[in-house]
Design a protein around this motif. Structure first.
Motif, PDB file in Angstrom:
ATOM      1  N   PRO A  60       1.880  -3.324  16.064  1.00 27.12           N
ATOM      2  CA  PRO A  60       2.766  -2.140  16.030  1.00 27.12           C
ATOM      3  C   PRO A  60       4.133  -2.424  15.429  1.00 27.12           C
ATOM      4  CG  PRO A  60       1.581  -2.232  18.105  1.00 27.12           C
ATOM      5  CD  PRO A  60       1.293  -3.526  17.391  1.00 27.12           C
ATOM      6  N   GLY A  61       4.611  -3.649  15.605  1.00 25.94           N
ATOM      7  CA  GLY A  61       5.918  -3.995  15.060  1.00 25.94           C
ATOM      8  C   GLY A  61       5.967  -4.057  13.554  1.00 25.94           C
ATOM      9  N   LYS A  62       4.788  -4.045  12.898  1.00 25.67           N
ATOM     10  CA  LYS A  62       4.728  -4.080  11.437  1.00 25.67           C
ATOM     11  C   LYS A  62       4.477  -2.707  10.816  1.00 25.67           C
ATOM     12  CE  LYS A  62       3.184  -8.879  10.944  1.00 25.67           C
ATOM     13  NZ  LYS A  62       2.199  -9.780  10.310  1.00 25.67           N
ATOM     14  N   GLN A 252       1.205 -12.415  -8.086  1.00 23.66           N
ATOM     15  CA  GLN A 252       2.260 -12.108  -7.135  1.00 23.66           C
ATOM     16  C   GLN A 252       1.669 -11.867  -5.737  1.00 23.66           C
ATOM     17  OE1 GLN A 252       1.809 -10.438 -10.042  1.00 23.66           O
ATOM     18  NE2 GLN A 252       3.416 -11.463 -11.220  1.00 23.66           N
ATOM     19  N   ARG A 253       2.438 -12.153  -4.724  1.00 19.83           N
ATOM     20  CA  ARG A 253       2.012 -11.898  -3.351  1.00 19.83           C
ATOM     21  C   ARG A 253       2.075 -10.407  -3.050  1.00 19.83           C
ATOM     22  NH1 ARG A 253       5.810 -15.091   0.492  1.00 19.83           N
ATOM     23  NH2 ARG A 253       4.496 -14.080   2.050  1.00 19.83           N
ATOM     24  N   VAL A 254       1.047  -9.884  -2.425  1.00 22.03           N
ATOM     25  CA  VAL A 254       1.070  -8.507  -1.922  1.00 22.03           C
ATOM     26  C   VAL A 254       1.564  -8.583  -0.485  1.00 22.03           C
ATOM     27  CG1 VAL A 254      -0.282  -6.454  -1.408  1.00 22.03           C
ATOM     28  CG2 VAL A 254      -0.780  -7.796  -3.463  1.00 22.03           C
ATOM     29  N   ARG A 255       2.809  -8.176  -0.280  1.00 25.58           N
ATOM     30  CA  ARG A 255       3.457  -8.342   1.024  1.00 25.58           C
ATOM     31  C   ARG A 255       3.539  -7.049   1.813  1.00 25.58           C
ATOM     32  NH1 ARG A 255       8.683 -12.219   0.209  1.00 25.58           N
ATOM     33  NH2 ARG A 255       8.545 -12.096   2.495  1.00 25.58           N
ATOM     34  N   GLN A 256       3.379  -5.912   1.126  1.00 27.91           N
ATOM     35  CA  GLN A 256       3.486  -4.616   1.790  1.00 27.91           C
ATOM     36  C   GLN A 256       2.387  -3.701   1.277  1.00 27.91           C
ATOM     37  OE1 GLN A 256       7.656  -4.503   0.250  1.00 27.91           O
ATOM     38  NE2 GLN A 256       8.068  -3.406   2.159  1.00 27.91           N
ATOM     39  N   PHE A 257       1.927  -2.818   2.159  1.00 32.91           N
ATOM     40  CA  PHE A 257       1.009  -1.744   1.784  1.00 32.91           C
ATOM     41  C   PHE A 257       1.682  -0.400   2.017  1.00 32.91           C
ATOM     42  CE2 PHE A 257      -3.143  -4.189   2.926  1.00 32.91           C
ATOM     43  CZ  PHE A 257      -3.294  -4.609   1.622  1.00 32.91           C
ATOM     44  N   HIS A 258       1.498   0.536   1.093  1.00 33.99           N
ATOM     45  CA  HIS A 258       1.666   1.947   1.398  1.00 33.99           C
ATOM     46  C   HIS A 258       0.298   2.449   1.825  1.00 33.99           C
ATOM     47  CE1 HIS A 258       5.614   3.663  -0.442  1.00 33.99           C
ATOM     48  NE2 HIS A 258       5.832   2.626   0.344  1.00 33.99           N
ATOM     49  N   GLU A 288       2.678  -8.011   5.460  1.00 29.04           N
ATOM     50  CA  GLU A 288       3.791  -8.135   6.399  1.00 29.04           C
ATOM     51  C   GLU A 288       4.270  -6.783   6.903  1.00 29.04           C
ATOM     52  OE1 GLU A 288       6.689 -10.288   4.149  1.00 29.04           O
ATOM     53  OE2 GLU A 288       5.256 -11.883   3.657  1.00 29.04           O
ATOM     54  N   GLU A 289       3.914  -5.699   6.186  1.00 24.98           N
ATOM     55  CA  GLU A 289       4.391  -4.372   6.571  1.00 24.98           C
ATOM     56  C   GLU A 289       3.387  -3.324   6.102  1.00 24.98           C
ATOM     57  OE1 GLU A 289       8.783  -2.825   7.134  1.00 24.98           O
ATOM     58  OE2 GLU A 289       8.324  -3.065   5.008  1.00 24.98           O
ATOM     59  N   TYR A 290       3.028  -2.422   7.016  1.00 27.62           N
ATOM     60  CA  TYR A 290       2.074  -1.348   6.760  1.00 27.62           C
ATOM     61  C   TYR A 290       2.855  -0.032   6.838  1.00 27.62           C
ATOM     62  CZ  TYR A 290      -1.378  -4.987   7.792  1.00 27.62           C
ATOM     63  OH  TYR A 290      -2.128  -6.138   7.799  1.00 27.62           O
ATOM     64  N   ILE A 291       3.055   0.609   5.689  1.00 30.14           N
ATOM     65  CA  ILE A 291       3.986   1.729   5.597  1.00 30.14           C
ATOM     66  C   ILE A 291       3.219   3.040   5.454  1.00 30.14           C
ATOM     67  CG2 ILE A 291       5.957   2.684   4.347  1.00 30.14           C
ATOM     68  CD1 ILE A 291       6.445  -0.206   3.289  1.00 30.14           C
ATOM     69  N   VAL A 292       3.346   3.911   6.429  1.00 25.86           N
ATOM     70  CA  VAL A 292       2.703   5.219   6.407  1.00 25.86           C
ATOM     71  C   VAL A 292       3.391   6.088   5.364  1.00 25.86           C
ATOM     72  CG1 VAL A 292       2.270   7.327   7.737  1.00 25.86           C
ATOM     73  CG2 VAL A 292       2.013   5.069   8.825  1.00 25.86           C
ATOM     74  N   GLU A 293       2.570   6.773   4.553  1.00 23.95           N
ATOM     75  CA  GLU A 293       3.142   7.705   3.581  1.00 23.95           C
ATOM     76  C   GLU A 293       2.139   8.801   3.256  1.00 23.95           C
ATOM     77  OE1 GLU A 293       5.676   7.622  -0.550  1.00 23.95           O
ATOM     78  OE2 GLU A 293       3.850   6.445  -0.493  1.00 23.95           O
ATOM     79  N   ASN A 294       2.637   9.993   3.078  1.00 22.54           N
ATOM     80  CA  ASN A 294       1.872  11.106   2.515  1.00 22.54           C
ATOM     81  C   ASN A 294       2.870  12.016   1.818  1.00 22.54           C
ATOM     82  OD1 ASN A 294       0.280  13.274   1.854  1.00 22.54           O
ATOM     83  ND2 ASN A 294      -0.615  13.554   3.878  1.00 22.54           N
ATOM     84  N   ASP A 295       2.782  12.107   0.503  1.00 18.91           N
ATOM     85  CA  ASP A 295       3.717  12.942  -0.258  1.00 18.91           C
ATOM     86  C   ASP A 295       3.570  14.422   0.076  1.00 18.91           C
ATOM     87  OD1 ASP A 295       3.697  10.427  -1.413  1.00 18.91           O
ATOM     88  OD2 ASP A 295       3.928  11.170  -3.457  1.00 18.91           O
ATOM     89  N   THR A 296       2.369  14.819   0.499  1.00 19.29           N
ATOM     90  CA  THR A 296       2.063  16.230   0.767  1.00 19.29           C
ATOM     91  C   THR A 296       1.452  16.354   2.159  1.00 19.29           C
ATOM     92  OG1 THR A 296      -0.084  15.978  -0.333  1.00 19.29           O
ATOM     93  CG2 THR A 296       1.746  16.805  -1.669  1.00 19.29           C
ATOM     94  N   PRO A 297       2.264  16.317   3.210  1.00 24.02           N
ATOM     95  CA  PRO A 297       1.740  16.356   4.581  1.00 24.02           C
ATOM     96  C   PRO A 297       0.780  17.524   4.799  1.00 24.02           C
ATOM     97  CG  PRO A 297       4.070  15.840   4.609  1.00 24.02           C
ATOM     98  CD  PRO A 297       3.731  16.193   3.190  1.00 24.02           C
ATOM     99  N   ASP A 298      -0.278  17.261   5.572  1.00 25.44           N
ATOM    100  CA  ASP A 298      -1.315  18.273   5.771  1.00 25.44           C
ATOM    101  C   ASP A 298      -0.811  19.462   6.577  1.00 25.44           C
ATOM    102  OD1 ASP A 298      -3.106  16.867   4.316  1.00 25.44           O
ATOM    103  OD2 ASP A 298      -4.344  16.197   5.979  1.00 25.44           O
ATOM    104  N   VAL A 299       0.096  19.251   7.507  1.00 19.41           N
ATOM    105  CA  VAL A 299       0.639  20.366   8.296  1.00 19.41           C
ATOM    106  C   VAL A 299       2.166  20.336   8.232  1.00 19.41           C
ATOM    107  CG1 VAL A 299       0.682  21.500  10.553  1.00 19.41           C
ATOM    108  CG2 VAL A 299      -1.379  20.307   9.811  1.00 19.41           C
ATOM    109  N   THR A 300       2.778  19.425   8.963  1.00 15.89           N
ATOM    110  CA  THR A 300       4.231  19.254   8.926  1.00 15.89           C
ATOM    111  C   THR A 300       4.533  17.777   8.708  1.00 15.89           C
ATOM    112  OG1 THR A 300       4.525  18.813  11.297  1.00 15.89           O
ATOM    113  CG2 THR A 300       4.512  21.144  10.582  1.00 15.89           C
TER     114      THR A 300
END
Length: 317
Positions: A60-62, A252-258, A288-300
């Motif tokens: 959870p901390g990541k 290159q190292r892949v250190r983060q995910f969107h 090292e980091e899992y970043i939540v993203e959605n450019d077009t949120p499904d509701v809010t």
């Protein structure tokens, strides 16, 4: 976009009452024929194997949130929301981190750091384009250091000219060298066109970047939605494997995910309600980091953030 979509309900259905992975649930409920319609073609594990598997989880901390996701709730000029109220809500959802975008909304970096400290959020990463000059670069890095960032990523670049991508790589190498003196890792965030644009002779921007960016200085922040979409657009038989191959092949190292999901038709989806088998990708490579993203949120925007955090926290792989 899927207006009116019950993201929480879909997430619960996708994970199951006992936290079974979405892909395992689909395979069990629909069988191999329906499973073949998803991007991943691997066989479902036997029930006994599932019971014995030493499951991993995303710490959870990541887990982080790209603030572009909630831009309409941040206030002017993006929408009618309020920055402080929205960030307090994000902290209340459980997020320990955010990835900066869109500026500081009237605060200095020091003032924003004080606010984040107050609500228990860390700005560990940001999206910032290459700087116009040395003074702008110094200011950018000073701000990032003040916020306590670990990462700074170039979010977007597009051109059909080979020389432009070569120049971008050279600029990034120089800026990454400066960032390293602040203890900040400097990276590049992809879209799909890096895999599909022909710069001549079949050479793509992704090839240019991964050949020219210094692996000792520059890392990659791989956007999984766009990497999978790149696989679709290039005709890959297995777009998820295409994304995994992109990750493993880069010097290159892949250190983060969107971490951004994909509806069957190709639109972005709230996490756990689309077609991408994130468990498969996470098994192939940890970051090292899992970043939540959605450019077009499904509701809010905040519901997208809520669904995304719950999905990553509960996912087993």
């Amino acid at each position: 976009m899927c207006y009116g979509h019950d993201g929480k309900g879909a997430l619960r259905a996708s994970l199951g009452e006992r936290g079974v992975t979405r892909r395992g649930l689909l395979l069990g409920a629909l069988g191999a024929t329906a499973a073949a319609a998803t991007f991943s073609a691997g066989a479902a594990p036997a029930v006994a194997d599932v019971a014995k598997k030493p499951w991993k989880r995303v710490p959870p901390g990541k887990i982080s949130l790209q603030l572009w996701t909630v831009r309409e709730a941040l206030g002017a000029p993006w929408g009618p929301g309020d920055y402080d109220t929205t960030l307090r809500a994000i902290a209340g959802l459980g997020y320990p981190r955010v990835e900066q975008a869109l500026g500081y909304f009237g605060r200095t970096a020091a003032e924003l750091r004080a606010f984040y400290d107050e609500i228990g959020i860390r700005a560990t990463s940001s999206h910032d384009g290459p700087s116009a000059d040395a003074a702008a670069l110094e200011q950018k890095l000073e701000n990032a250091a003040t916020l306590g960032q670990r990462y700074l990523n170039v979010p977007y670049f597009a051109s059909g000219a080979l020389a432009d991508w070569q120049q971008l790589a050279d600029t990034m190498n120089a800026e990454a060298q400066a960032a390293a003196s602040y203890g900040i890792a400097y990276g590049y965030h992809n879209h799909a066109h890096e895999f599909t644009t022909d710069l001549g002779g079949g050479r793509t921007p992704w090839q240019v970047l991964t050949e020219r960016l210094d692996p000792a200085l520059v890392h990659l922040e791989v956007d999984l939605y766009w990497a999978v979409t790149g696989g679709v657009q290039t005709g890959a038989a297995d777009p998820e494997q295409f994304a995994i191959d992109v990750i493993h092949a880069a010097p290159q190292r892949v250190r983060q995910f969107h971490v951004k999901d994909r509806h069957v038709g190709g639109d972005m989806a709230d996490l756990g309600t689309g077609t991408i088998d994130f468990a498969r990708i996470f098994r192939a490579h940890a970051v090292e980091e899992y970043i939540v993203e959605n450019d077009t949120p499904d509701v809010t925007p905040l519901q997208t953030a809520d669904v995304g955090y719950d999905y990553l926290r509960d996912l087993r792989f």
